[in-house]
Design a protein around this motif. Structure first.
Motif, PDB file in Angstrom:
ATOM      1  N   TYR A   1      60.791  43.831  21.998  1.00 11.81           N
ATOM      2  CA  TYR A   1      59.384  44.220  22.076  1.00 11.81           C
ATOM      3  C   TYR A   1      58.641  43.938  20.778  1.00 11.81           C
ATOM      4  O   TYR A   1      59.119  44.284  19.699  1.00 11.81           O
ATOM      5  N   LEU A   2      57.477  43.319  20.915  1.00 14.20           N
ATOM      6  CA  LEU A   2      56.533  43.353  19.809  1.00 14.20           C
ATOM      7  C   LEU A   2      55.837  44.711  19.811  1.00 14.20           C
ATOM      8  O   LEU A   2      55.628  45.310  18.771  1.00 14.20           O
ATOM      9  N   PHE A   3      55.468  45.201  21.003  1.00 13.42           N
ATOM     10  CA  PHE A   3      55.026  46.590  21.117  1.00 13.42           C
ATOM     11  C   PHE A   3      55.254  47.079  22.537  1.00 13.42           C
ATOM     12  O   PHE A   3      55.337  46.275  23.478  1.00 13.42           O
ATOM     13  N   ASN A   4      55.340  48.398  22.682  1.00 17.11           N
ATOM     14  CA  ASN A   4      55.425  48.986  24.012  1.00 17.11           C
ATOM     15  C   ASN A   4      55.042  50.458  23.971  1.00 17.11           C
ATOM     16  O   ASN A   4      55.197  51.149  22.958  1.00 17.11           O
ATOM     17  N   LYS A   5      54.483  50.912  25.103  1.00 18.56           N
ATOM     18  CA  LYS A   5      54.192  52.330  25.335  1.00 18.56           C
ATOM     19  C   LYS A   5      54.859  52.712  26.648  1.00 18.56           C
ATOM     20  O   LYS A   5      54.688  52.024  27.665  1.00 18.56           O
ATOM     21  N   VAL A   6      55.585  53.821  26.623  1.00 14.67           N
ATOM     22  CA  VAL A   6      56.333  54.265  27.796  1.00 14.67           C
ATOM     23  C   VAL A   6      56.060  55.743  28.017  1.00 14.67           C
ATOM     24  O   VAL A   6      55.979  56.521  27.064  1.00 14.67           O
ATOM     25  N   ASN A   7      55.920  56.125  29.283  1.00  9.79           N
ATOM     26  CA  ASN A   7      55.732  57.525  29.635  1.00  9.79           C
ATOM     27  C   ASN A   7      56.735  57.884  30.721  1.00  9.79           C
ATOM     28  O   ASN A   7      56.694  57.343  31.828  1.00  9.79           O
ATOM     29  N   ASN A   8      57.683  58.795  30.380  1.00  8.39           N
ATOM     30  CA  ASN A   8      58.718  59.211  31.339  1.00  8.39           C
ATOM     31  C   ASN A   8      59.435  58.000  31.929  1.00  8.39           C
ATOM     32  O   ASN A   8      59.616  57.889  33.152  1.00  8.39           O
ATOM     33  N   ASN A   9      59.827  57.099  31.052  1.00  3.05           N
ATOM     34  CA  ASN A   9      60.575  55.888  31.422  1.00  3.05           C
ATOM     35  C   ASN A   9      59.769  54.886  32.235  1.00  3.05           C
ATOM     36  O   ASN A   9      60.317  53.899  32.722  1.00  3.05           O
TER      37      ASN A   9
ATOM     38  N   LYS B   1      64.330  46.448  19.657  1.00  4.32           N
ATOM     39  CA  LYS B   1      65.263  45.376  20.022  1.00  4.32           C
ATOM     40  C   LYS B   1      64.992  44.070  19.272  1.00  4.32           C
ATOM     41  O   LYS B   1      65.711  43.076  19.469  1.00  4.32           O
ATOM     42  N   LEU B   2      63.990  44.059  18.405  1.00  5.96           N
ATOM     43  CA  LEU B   2      63.620  42.820  17.719  1.00  5.96           C
ATOM     44  C   LEU B   2      64.576  42.531  16.572  1.00  5.96           C
ATOM     45  O   LEU B   2      64.950  43.424  15.812  1.00  5.96           O
ATOM     46  N   LYS B   3      64.976  41.255  16.455  1.00  2.45           N
ATOM     47  CA  LYS B   3      65.725  40.766  15.299  1.00  2.45           C
ATOM     48  C   LYS B   3      64.822  39.797  14.549  1.00  2.45           C
ATOM     49  O   LYS B   3      64.618  38.660  14.991  1.00  2.45           O
ATOM     50  N   GLY B   4      64.235  40.306  13.470  1.00  2.00           N
ATOM     51  CA  GLY B   4      63.303  39.470  12.728  1.00  2.00           C
ATOM     52  C   GLY B   4      62.422  40.305  11.823  1.00  2.00           C
ATOM     53  O   GLY B   4      62.785  41.417  11.417  1.00  2.00           O
TER      54      GLY B   4
END
Length: 555
Positions: free
Chosen positions: A165-173, A254-257
Motif C-alpha cells: 500500500y501507498l495508502f489505505n483506510k480500513v473500517n472493520n476490515n 507491506k511496502l519495501k522501499g
C-alpha cells in the motif's frame, strides 16, 4: 490635522448649547478622517456618572488561514483589531473537533529514518513489515463526503510487492479507500469501497526514485508519474464520492522501499503532476494541502509540516510587535453542530475538547459561528451548548457567539453566558446591507433582550448581487473592478451589479454604534478588505472612528 481654532470653535459650540448629552458635532468637509464627527463629551460634571472618555469598543474580525498564508492578511490589518478570531475548527456530531488543516503527525512502526538515499535527503524506509499511521483526520469530514482529492509522493521501490500500500483506510476490515501496487511492475490498483480500478505505467519500476501522484474527482481517477504532466486514467468504475467514514489513514503497509515528501490535498490538483513538492506561499491555498510529511526531522519523523497549529504560530509571529493589546481566539463553525448540540453527552464532550484546545495552545478564548438554528428546539439546544461551554470554560475565558437577524433567539441564560454577541447585519440578501436595516436589526435584538453593550454589530467587507453564491470581496471591487468612489454602495463588476458597504456607510454604521452604546463592530473579514494601510480600506474607517471617539483630542 485639526487646528486649535477648530477645537476652540467646538468648545464654544458646546458651551453655547449647554447640553451635556451632545456626543457628535459635524466637522467641516475635508477635516480628517473624512466625514468624521467630533465633539464627544469629555468628563461629566456629575460625580456619579462615568467618564465617557474611557469608553472602548470591540473591533473584531476573522482570520481565514488559507488567505493568511497567501499574504492576503497583513500584520497591520490584524494589528488594527483588538479581537481576532482564527476560524479553523468544526465539530463532529459526538463533540470531537477537527480543523481545516488537522495535525496529522504520524506514528511509525517498523519504519526508519534515513538521512539520505540515492540522491534524496531525509526519507523514510519501509521494510515490508512496517507502516505509518497518519491519523484519522484525512479524506472524511463533518461537512460531508470528499468528492475529490490528490495524493502525491516520491517513491523508491526496492522490491515490487503485490498488494503493498501507498495508502489505505480500513473500517472493520472493510476497505474505505486504498492505493497499492499491482501484480507486476507498472500496475497500480485504486479502490473505493467495493470498486477497484487499475492503471499501467511502464515507467514505474523498482530501483529508482519516481514521483507518483493520483487524483480523484467525481468517480474518475488519474495517475501521474515523474515529470510527465499528462495523466493516465484508471480503468474501471468508481463511486462519485469517498465513504465519509472516520478511520485512520495508513501509509507504507507491506511496502519495501522509501517515501519522501508525501502529501494529501482536498482538491484534484492535476498541475501537481510535475515536480509538485515545491510549495510556496502563493500556491498553498490553491492546492488545499491537508497533510505534508517531509521526513526531514529524525526526532519527529512523522511530523506533519502543514497544520492549523503551524499557521497559528505564524499568525502570532506576524502580530509580534504590533502596538496595543488584543485577543487571539479560536473560531468554530460548520460541521455537525446541529447534531452535536442536540445531545447532552456530545455537548459535554464538545465543551471539554474546546477547553483542552484553548489550554494547550494558549488561546484567549473562543467564538461559535453556528449558522443557523431556526426552530425553537434547535435554538434551545444551541443555548444549552452555550451554557455548558461557559460552565466548562469558567468565567475568565473570553467566549462569544455570532448570530444573524434570521436566527438569534437564544435563551436568556445563553445570552448571560457569553461576553458578547456579534450580529451579522448583512447578507445573504442585498437588502440587509443598508444602514437603515443595520439600525433596525440592532434594535430588534435589543428589544428581544440582548443588552445593547453586549451587542457587537457586524459589517460586511464584501458585496453581493443578492443571489446565493454571487459574492465578491471588497478588495476585488477595488483591485479588479476599478472602484474609485468610496461613497457608493453599488458597483458593476463582471457584468453584475453588486451591493456592498462603502467607506461612508461603514463610517456611518460605526458612528451609530459609538453614539448608541453598542459593544463594537465585527467585520467579515480581513481577507476581503484591502490592507488597512490603503486609503480605501473599510477597516481603516472603523479604527478611525473608534480611536477618535475614545480620544477626540488626538491629532
Amino acid at each position: 490635522m485639526r487646528s486649535k481654532f477648530l477645537f476652540f470653535c467646538l468648545f464654544l459650540f458646546g458651551m453655547l448649547t449647554a447640553c451635556k448629552d451632545t456626543k457628535w458635532v459635524d466637522v467641516p468637509a475635508g477635516t480628517p478622517p473624512e466625514g468624521s464627527v467630533v465633539g464627544k463629551p469629555g468628563d461629566n460634571e456629575e460625580p456619579d456618572e462615568p467618564d465617557q472618555t474611557e469608553k472602548s469598543f470591540i473591533n473584531c474580525s476573522y482570520i481565514r488561514g488559507d488567505f493568511f498564508e497567501i499574504n492576503r492578511i497583513s500584520g497591520a490589518s490584524m494589528g488594527a483589531c483588538n479581537d481576532l478570531i482564527y476560524l479553523t475548527a468544526r465539530p463532529y456530531a459526538d463533540g470531537d473537533l477537527t480543523f481545516d488543516l488537522p495535525v496529522n503527525d504520524a506514528e511509525l512502526t517498523g519504519a526508519s529514518y534515513m538521512s539520505s538515499y540515492e540522491g534524496r535527503n531525509g526519507v523514510v524506509k519501509f521494510d515490508g513489515a512496517g507502516k505509518m499511521n497518519g491519523g484519522d483526520g484525512l479524506l472524511h469530514s463533518p461537512d460531508g463526503a470528499y468528492k475529490k482529492f490528490t495524493f502525491g509522493t516520491y517513491l523508491y521501490i526496492t522490491e515490487w510487492v503485490d498488494g503493498a500500500y501507498l495508502f489505505n483506510k480500513v473500517n472493520n476490515n472493510s476497505t474505505i479507500i486504498s492505493f497499492q501496487l499491482g501484480a507486476t511492475e507498472g500496475i497500480l490498483r485504486f479502490t473505493i469501497g467495493n470498486s477497484t480500478t487499475t492503471v499501467v505505467n511502464d515507467n514505474l519500476k523498482s530501483g529508482a526514485w519516481h514521483y507518483v501522484a493520483i487524483t480523484y474527482s467525481g468517480g474518475k481517477a488519474k495517475l501521474y508519474v515523474d515529470t510527465n504532466n499528462i495523466p493516465t486514467e484508471f480503468t474501471g468504475s468508481l463511486p462519485a464520492e469517498i465513504p465519509n467514514t472516520r478511520a485512520d489513514f495508513f501509509l507504507g503497509e507491506k511496502l519495501k522501499g522509501y517515501l519522501d515528501e508525501t502529501f494529501v490535498s482536498s482538491l484534484e490538483v492535476g498541475t501537481l503532476g510535475r515536480n509538485p513538492i515545491s510549495f510556496d506561499t502563493d500556491i498553498w491555498n490553491n492546492t488545499k494541502t491537508l497533510a505534508y510529511w517531509k521526513y526531514d526531522d529524525s526526532a519527529q519523523l512523522g511530523k506533519d509540516s502543514h497544520t492549523w497549529v503551524i499557521r497559528l504560530e505564524q499568525i502570532r509571529a506576524t502580530l509580534n510587535g504590533q502596538v496595543g493589546d488584543r485577543k487571539l481566539r479560536l473560531g468554530i463553525a460548520g460541521g455537525e453542530w446541529l447534531k452535536m448540540v442536540s445531545n447532552e453527552t456530545a455537548r459535554t464532550n464538545f465543551a471539554n475538547n474546546v477547553k483542552n484546545v484553548l489550554d494547550k495552545y494558549n488561546m484567549d478564548g473562543v467564538d461559535l459561528d453556528f449558522e443557523w438554528a431556526y426552530s425553537p428546539s434547535e435554538l434551545t439546544n444551541y443555548s444549552k451548548a452555550i451554557v455548558k461551554l461557559r460552565g466548562v470554560l469558567g468565567k475568565n475565558v473570553f467566549f462569544t457567539v455570532s448570530l444573524h437577524p434570521v436566527s438569534y433567539k437564544i435563551t436568556s441564560e445563553a445570552i448571560a453566558a457569553v461576553d458578547f454577541i456579534s450580529f451579522q447585519c448583512y447578507g445573504p440578501q442585498a437588502a440587509l446591507f443598508s444602514f437603515e436595516r443595520f439600525k433596525s436589526d440592532g434594535q430588534t435584538a435589543v428589544e428581544y433582550g440582548i443588552p445593547q453593550n453586549k451587542l457587537v454589530m457586524g459589517v460586511p467587507f464584501y458585496g453581493t448581487t443578492g443571489t446565493a453564491g454571487e459574492q465578491v470581496a471588497y478588495c476585488d471591487l477595488i483591485n479588479k473592478g476599478n472602484l474609485t468612489n468610496t461613497s457608493v454602495d453599488e458597483w458593476m463588476y463582471n457584468g453584475k451589479n453588486y451591493t456592498f458597504n462603502s467607506q461612508n456607510t461603514i463610517r456611518q454604521k460605526t458612528q451609530y454604534v459609538c453614539e448608541n452604546g453598542f459593544g463594537g463592530i465585527m467585520s467579515w473579514d480581513l481577507a476581503t478588505d484591502v490592507d488597512v494601510t490603503n486609503d480605501k480600506s473599510l477597516l481603516k474607517v472603523v479604527k478611525e472612528e473608534f480611536d477618535y471617539y475614545a480620544n477626540p483630542a488626538v491629532e
